[in-house]
Scaffold this motif. Structure first.
Motif, PDB file in Angstrom:
ATOM      1  N   LEU A 108       0.839  -1.204   0.000  1.00  0.00           N
ATOM      2  CA  LEU A 108       0.000   0.000   0.000  1.00  0.00           C
ATOM      3  C   LEU A 108       0.874   1.254   0.000  1.00  0.00           C
ATOM      4  CD1 LEU A 108      -3.307   0.260   1.890  1.00  0.00           C
ATOM      5  CD2 LEU A 108      -1.804   2.221   1.905  1.00  0.00           C
ATOM      6  N   VAL A 146       1.760   4.981  -2.508  1.00  0.00           N
ATOM      7  CA  VAL A 146       1.466   6.315  -1.962  1.00  0.00           C
ATOM      8  C   VAL A 146       2.699   7.195  -2.181  1.00  0.00           C
ATOM      9  CG1 VAL A 146       1.146   7.558   0.239  1.00  0.00           C
ATOM     10  CG2 VAL A 146      -0.194   5.494  -0.228  1.00  0.00           C
ATOM     11  N   ASP A 163       3.238  11.763   1.268  1.00  0.00           N
ATOM     12  CA  ASP A 163       1.965  11.397   1.896  1.00  0.00           C
ATOM     13  C   ASP A 163       2.065  10.157   2.782  1.00  0.00           C
ATOM     14  OD1 ASP A 163       0.618  13.467   0.614  1.00  0.00           O
ATOM     15  OD2 ASP A 163       0.181  12.254  -1.156  1.00  0.00           O
ATOM     16  N   GLU A 220       1.319  10.405   6.708  1.00  0.00           N
ATOM     17  CA  GLU A 220      -0.112  10.507   7.014  1.00  0.00           C
ATOM     18  C   GLU A 220      -0.796   9.151   6.780  1.00  0.00           C
ATOM     19  OE1 GLU A 220      -1.050  13.369   8.246  1.00  0.00           O
ATOM     20  OE2 GLU A 220      -3.219  13.100   8.363  1.00  0.00           O
ATOM     21  N   ALA A 221      -0.376   8.447   5.734  1.00  0.00           N
ATOM     22  CA  ALA A 221      -0.952   7.121   5.461  1.00  0.00           C
ATOM     23  C   ALA A 221      -0.661   6.158   6.618  1.00  0.00           C
ATOM     24  CB  ALA A 221      -0.404   6.558   4.145  1.00  0.00           C
ATOM     25  N   PHE A 231      -0.081   6.978   9.675  1.00  0.00           N
ATOM     26  CA  PHE A 231      -0.858   7.453  10.824  1.00  0.00           C
ATOM     27  C   PHE A 231      -2.300   6.927  10.754  1.00  0.00           C
ATOM     28  CE2 PHE A 231      -3.714  10.430  12.894  1.00  0.00           C
ATOM     29  CZ  PHE A 231      -3.126  10.576  14.135  1.00  0.00           C
ATOM     30  N   THR A 232      -2.924   7.047   9.581  1.00  0.00           N
ATOM     31  CA  THR A 232      -4.326   6.600   9.473  1.00  0.00           C
ATOM     32  C   THR A 232      -4.430   5.068   9.514  1.00  0.00           C
ATOM     33  OG1 THR A 232      -4.314   6.694   7.031  1.00  0.00           O
ATOM     34  CG2 THR A 232      -5.035   8.681   8.205  1.00  0.00           C
ATOM     35  N   ILE A 233      -3.437   4.378   8.959  1.00  0.00           N
ATOM     36  CA  ILE A 233      -3.429   2.907   9.020  1.00  0.00           C
ATOM     37  C   ILE A 233      -3.285   2.453  10.473  1.00  0.00           C
ATOM     38  CG2 ILE A 233      -2.053   0.855   8.423  1.00  0.00           C
ATOM     39  CD1 ILE A 233      -1.473   2.294   5.691  1.00  0.00           C
ATOM     40  N   TYR A 293      -4.137   4.142  13.087  1.00  0.00           N
ATOM     41  CA  TYR A 293      -5.391   4.493  13.769  1.00  0.00           C
ATOM     42  C   TYR A 293      -6.451   3.417  13.519  1.00  0.00           C
ATOM     43  CZ  TYR A 293      -9.745   6.949  14.751  1.00  0.00           C
ATOM     44  OH  TYR A 293     -10.981   7.276  15.232  1.00  0.00           O
ATOM     45  N   GLU A 294      -6.592   3.007  12.257  1.00  0.00           N
ATOM     46  CA  GLU A 294      -7.570   1.963  11.915  1.00  0.00           C
ATOM     47  C   GLU A 294      -7.236   0.639  12.602  1.00  0.00           C
ATOM     48  OE1 GLU A 294      -9.087   1.277   7.836  1.00  0.00           O
ATOM     49  OE2 GLU A 294      -8.185   3.193   7.324  1.00  0.00           O
TER      50      GLU A 294
END
Lengths: 101, 101
Positions: free
Chosen positions: A55, A59, A63, A66-67, A69-71, A73-74
């Motif tokens: 993934l 990207v 970026d 941030e990717a 960070f969100t991964i 978080y999920e």
């Protein structure tokens, strides 16, 4: 010690995976050797290291932070709530929006 | 055709994975043979079949349908937006909540 992505010690992801950390390790900029292994553990459990690596490769470099960070978080949300994961947060915010004003 | 989780044809997940669908296939109740493969493709790409199978095993059976729904939602969002995934939706709702009223 061998040359690694972050310097003298392996990055947190490679430390968790108990593998050699390559100079161009895709995880090294985002997982430090100290707190990184714990952060990566959740990501590995939910998404798998290989899927996240693929993934991130798709990207753009600016970026990726941030990717990650969100991964992360999920992944943490899914471990905390295996049924709803972070979608529970979306449902909750939607309810708040519905009843506000 | 062999005995499968959903009857005479393999479930959507096993069809996608090109494997035999066992009588007790964990994916069979949630992925039909027709639309299931496309739905499972996103889940497989983002989470991996093995990770999702392990996750579902730890979810009580009555909650698994909702778990599959939220996992599919997260997977589709991550494919659509590799940097933010469904967290983009959370950010957007948080912004709406901030500026409402």
């Amino acid at each position: 010690m061998s040359t690694t992505g972050t310097g003298s010690s392996p990055c947190g992801a490679c430390k968790f995976l108990r593998r050699k950390c390559a100079v161009d390790c895709i995880f090294a900029p985002y997982f430090c050797s100290e707190q990184g292994p714990a952060r990566f553990a959740a990501i590995h459990k939910v998404f798998g290291a290989s899927n996240v690596s693929k993934l991130l490769l798709h990207v753009p470099v600016p970026d990726r932070c941030e990717a990650v960070f969100t991964i992360a978080y999920e992944a943490q949300a899914r471990i905390k709530d295996p049924v709803y994961g972070c979608v529970a947060h979306i449902y909750s915010l939607q309810q708040q929006a519905k009843f506000s004003c």
